[in-house]
Design a protein around this motif. Structure first.
Motif, PDB file in Angstrom:
ATOM      1  N   TYR A  90     -29.407 -23.885 -61.069  1.00 50.44           N
ATOM      2  CA  TYR A  90     -30.778 -24.377 -60.972  1.00 50.44           C
ATOM      3  C   TYR A  90     -31.291 -24.231 -59.549  1.00 50.44           C
ATOM      4  O   TYR A  90     -30.570 -24.502 -58.583  1.00 50.44           O
ATOM      5  N   TYR A  91     -32.544 -23.821 -59.456  1.00 51.19           N
ATOM      6  CA  TYR A  91     -33.214 -23.663 -58.169  1.00 51.19           C
ATOM      7  C   TYR A  91     -34.269 -24.754 -58.021  1.00 51.19           C
ATOM      8  O   TYR A  91     -34.939 -25.114 -58.991  1.00 51.19           O
TER       9      TYR A  91
ATOM     10  N   PRO B 240     -37.073 -28.306 -61.073  1.00 53.14           N
ATOM     11  CA  PRO B 240     -36.049 -27.273 -60.906  1.00 53.14           C
ATOM     12  C   PRO B 240     -35.902 -26.451 -62.191  1.00 53.14           C
ATOM     13  O   PRO B 240     -36.094 -26.963 -63.294  1.00 53.14           O
ATOM     14  N   CYS B 241     -35.579 -25.180 -62.027  1.00 56.68           N
ATOM     15  CA  CYS B 241     -35.389 -24.268 -63.160  1.00 56.68           C
ATOM     16  C   CYS B 241     -34.194 -23.375 -62.886  1.00 56.68           C
ATOM     17  O   CYS B 241     -33.843 -23.133 -61.741  1.00 56.68           O
TER      18      CYS B 241
ATOM     19  N   ILE C 127     -36.789 -19.052 -65.574  1.00 51.54           N
ATOM     20  CA  ILE C 127     -37.863 -18.493 -64.747  1.00 51.54           C
ATOM     21  C   ILE C 127     -38.322 -17.160 -65.332  1.00 51.54           C
ATOM     22  O   ILE C 127     -39.524 -16.917 -65.477  1.00 51.54           O
ATOM     23  N   LEU C 128     -37.372 -16.305 -65.696  1.00 58.14           N
ATOM     24  CA  LEU C 128     -37.714 -15.018 -66.307  1.00 58.14           C
ATOM     25  C   LEU C 128     -38.519 -15.206 -67.589  1.00 58.14           C
ATOM     26  O   LEU C 128     -39.508 -14.508 -67.821  1.00 58.14           O
ATOM     27  N   GLN C 129     -38.106 -16.144 -68.417  1.00 53.33           N
ATOM     28  CA  GLN C 129     -38.804 -16.401 -69.683  1.00 53.33           C
ATOM     29  C   GLN C 129     -40.224 -16.896 -69.436  1.00 53.33           C
ATOM     30  O   GLN C 129     -41.167 -16.446 -70.092  1.00 53.33           O
ATOM     31  N   ARG C 130     -40.372 -17.809 -68.513  1.00 50.73           N
ATOM     32  CA  ARG C 130     -41.706 -18.352 -68.233  1.00 50.73           C
ATOM     33  C   ARG C 130     -42.619 -17.291 -67.630  1.00 50.73           C
ATOM     34  O   ARG C 130     -43.802 -17.226 -67.969  1.00 50.73           O
TER      35      ARG C 130
END
Length: 111
Positions: A79-80, A27-28, A33-36
């Motif tokens: 978190y998703y 989960p993130c 997510i944007l950073q990765r």
């Protein structure tokens, strides 16, 4: 024909797949997510692209979302995580992606 238009379409078509790949591992939260995604120029995306995509995937039953407290008194983070339906969708996308890469490689060799 504008190469930037083509690049934009290519990015849009792969962001959903990239996000599901990330969430398959763990989960993130949205900013993570944007950073990765931003680590590679081709997958860099803005909040106005990623957050609506996350909401749609959640609405479609592919993701769950939960608020979790953070350390150091920071605000909670959303978190998703993938659902079983999201895992199935990702597996179908993986098969399609592999077929697409194979077809492009074969066409590229035909030069």
């Amino acid at each position: 024909m504008n190469i930037e238009d083509w690049r934009s379409q290519l990015r849009r078509g792969t962001l959903e797949y990239c996000i599901l790949l990330m969430l398959h591992r763990r989960p993130c939260y949205g900013y993570e997510i944007l950073q990765r995604l931003g680590r590679c120029a081709v997958t860099t995306a803005t909040e106005s692209t990623v957050y609506p995509l996350l909401r749609r995937l959640q609405k479609d039953g592919c993701l769950t979302a939960s608020w979790q407290d953070t350390a150091k008194g920071l605000p909670p983070r959303k978190y998703y995580a993938l659902t079983p339906a999201g895992e199935e969708y990702l597996q179908a996308m993986r098969a399609d992606w592999a077929s697409l890469l194979d077809a492009v490689a074969r066409l590229n060799k035909e030069e």
